[in-house]
Write a protein that holds these residues in place. Structure first.
Motif, PDB file in Angstrom:
ATOM      1  N   UNK A 141      -4.928 -11.313  -3.757  1.00 45.48           N
ATOM      2  CA  UNK A 141      -4.947  -9.806  -3.091  1.00 45.48           C
ATOM      3  C   UNK A 141      -3.878  -9.825  -1.740  1.00 45.48           C
ATOM      4  N   UNK A 142      -3.598 -11.016  -1.282  1.00 47.87           N
ATOM      5  CA  UNK A 142      -2.873 -11.082  -0.373  1.00 47.87           C
ATOM      6  C   UNK A 142      -1.251 -11.177  -0.647  1.00 47.87           C
ATOM      7  N   UNK A 143      -1.133 -12.073  -1.808  1.00 45.04           N
ATOM      8  CA  UNK A 143       0.336 -12.483  -2.012  1.00 45.04           C
ATOM      9  C   UNK A 143       0.958 -11.539  -3.120  1.00 45.04           C
ATOM     10  N   UNK A 144       0.233 -11.193  -3.985  1.00 44.48           N
ATOM     11  CA  UNK A 144       0.775 -10.373  -5.189  1.00 44.48           C
ATOM     12  C   UNK A 144       1.465  -8.874  -4.790  1.00 44.48           C
ATOM     13  N   UNK A 145       0.744  -8.252  -3.797  1.00 43.28           N
ATOM     14  CA  UNK A 145       1.473  -7.066  -3.184  1.00 43.28           C
ATOM     15  C   UNK A 145       2.467  -7.340  -2.226  1.00 43.28           C
ATOM     16  N   UNK A 146       2.684  -8.568  -1.841  1.00 48.26           N
ATOM     17  CA  UNK A 146       3.574  -8.866  -1.001  1.00 48.26           C
ATOM     18  C   UNK A 146       4.860  -8.955  -1.615  1.00 48.26           C
ATOM     19  N   UNK A 147       4.620  -9.892  -2.883  1.00 49.88           N
ATOM     20  CA  UNK A 147       5.715 -10.142  -3.858  1.00 49.88           C
ATOM     21  C   UNK A 147       6.337  -8.898  -4.451  1.00 49.88           C
ATOM     22  N   UNK A 148       5.278  -8.064  -4.823  1.00 51.25           N
ATOM     23  CA  UNK A 148       5.864  -6.603  -5.386  1.00 51.25           C
ATOM     24  C   UNK A 148       6.706  -5.799  -4.297  1.00 51.25           C
ATOM     25  N   UNK A 149       6.465  -5.876  -3.029  1.00 47.90           N
ATOM     26  CA  UNK A 149       7.131  -5.371  -2.119  1.00 47.90           C
ATOM     27  C   UNK A 149       8.436  -5.887  -1.808  1.00 47.90           C
ATOM     28  N   UNK A 150       8.983  -7.030  -2.519  1.00 46.86           N
ATOM     29  CA  UNK A 150      10.011  -7.579  -2.285  1.00 46.86           C
ATOM     30  C   UNK A 150      10.851  -7.364  -3.469  1.00 46.86           C
ATOM     31  N   UNK A 155      -0.817  -2.343  -5.764  1.00 49.02           N
ATOM     32  CA  UNK A 155       0.597  -2.561  -6.195  1.00 49.02           C
ATOM     33  C   UNK A 155       1.172  -1.300  -6.408  1.00 49.02           C
ATOM     34  N   UNK A 156       0.543  -0.238  -6.301  1.00 48.82           N
ATOM     35  CA  UNK A 156       1.042   1.329  -6.491  1.00 48.82           C
ATOM     36  C   UNK A 156       1.989   1.593  -5.319  1.00 48.82           C
ATOM     37  N   UNK A 157       1.810   1.421  -4.032  1.00 52.28           N
ATOM     38  CA  UNK A 157       2.778   1.687  -3.115  1.00 52.28           C
ATOM     39  C   UNK A 157       3.921   0.861  -3.228  1.00 52.28           C
ATOM     40  N   UNK A 158       4.185  -0.396  -3.070  1.00 55.47           N
ATOM     41  CA  UNK A 158       5.273  -1.121  -3.238  1.00 55.47           C
ATOM     42  C   UNK A 158       5.979  -0.546  -4.592  1.00 55.47           C
TER      43      UNK A 158
END
Length: 309
Positions: free
Chosen positions: A158-167, A201-204
């Motif tokens: 919940x913390x790292x997967x959206x963070x990596x998708x943002x990159x 994950x939709x926003x990134x």
């Protein structure tokens, strides 16, 4: 005179002096200066894929607009007032055929395929520069790898997967390599943990697609296909978000180069955006359940079903 040249970055005495005094500079090198310096600050108004609207005032309106009728009176043509030979050339040159007056050119054409702003302000870059990511680059042989400091399966998704998708919208190294390879590792080891994180994950993903940069779109589409195949029910969970994801795919669906009977090596290297869009839509339909096709068809009217009934 060069002060230091580390990792392909170049700094000058003039730049350092201007940075210390707070003066605006025209420093055009990549934002990732070195591993010893942080990314240059970016204005908060800059957003990835932000559309710069062209607001036309009364003076900028085209001559055929009802609001500009006083400047360029346009009336219904009569049989005698037909378009004559040479009127097309006058329109191209900016002359109004009915009144033979000089008019302003047409409004700018739509820029649907033009690259949009992709500022280096992703959360992934910020967290990596702060040292908050549990990974590092392992230089081994001709192919670099990611050295995870903890087991990937024990990472908080919940913390790292959206963070990596943002990159994944990053185009500079090592951010691009770490983000893409990190997403792949998380998808491989995240059985049972990915489905609850899909709404985050939709926003990134949408921000990466809205950049309209082919290199970013291609990577995003390949990761989308891996996301759909990583776990069951993910394809069906993406159906409510087609309105956010598919408009950009509809724009680039026919972005295929017609070179006749020659060989297009971009298909082999997965650099053809049109083919990747088609493959992604087919993957969405195959894993999206019964309602996938009708929703894809609503957003991408030219798409045809690949499922044999």
């Amino acid at each position: 005179m060069a002060l230091q040249d580390i990792g392909g970055s170049l700094m000058t005495f003039e730049y350092c002096e201007a940075k210390i005094k707070g003066k605006p500079t025209a420093f055009k090198t990549p934002q990732s200066l070195s591993c010893f310096e942080q990314t240059l600050p970016v204005s908060e108004k800059r957003q990835a894929g932000k559309h710069q609207r062209c607001i036309l005032t009364g003076k900028d309106l085209p001559y055929w607009s009802p609001s500009a009728e006083l400047r360029y009176p346009v009336a219904r043509k009569t049989p005698k007032n037909y378009t004559k030979k040479g009127d097309g050339e006058k329109i191209v040159k900016g002359i109004c055929p009915p009144c033979s007056k000089q008019r302003k050119p047409h409004p700018p054409a739509g820029e649907a395929f033009k690259k949009r702003d992709n500022p280096p302000n992703s959360l992934f870059r910020k967290y990596y520069e702060r040292g908050d990511l549990p990974l590092s680059i392992e230089f081994s042989g001709s192919k670099n790898q990611i050295n995870w400091k903890v087991e990937v399966s024990k990472v908080d998704y919940h913390y790292y997967l959206p963070l990596f998708f943002d990159g994944i919208r990053e185009k500079e190294e090592p951010y691009r390599f770490l983000a893409v390879r990190g997403v792949e590792d998380l998808l491989k080891a995240g059985e049972g943990k990915i489905l609850p994180v899909v709404p985050q994950l939709i926003v990134p993903i949408k921000a990466a697609l809205n950049t309209r940069d082919h290199s970013v779109i291609n990577i995003t589409l390949m990761l989308l296909m891996k996301l759909v195949q990583s776990e069951e029910m993910i394809g069906e969970s993406l159906v409510p978000y087609y309105r956010q994801l598919l408009p950009i795919l509809a724009i680039f669906k026919n972005n295929v180069v017609n070179i006749g009977d020659n060989i297009d090596y971009a298909q082999q290297k997965k650099m053809c955006t049109g083919d990747l869009v088609q493959a992604t839509l087919e993957m969405f339909e195959q894993h999206g359940g019964d309602d996938a096709f009708i929703n894809i068809k609503y957003m991408v009217p030219t798409y045809e079903s690949c499922v044999i009934v």
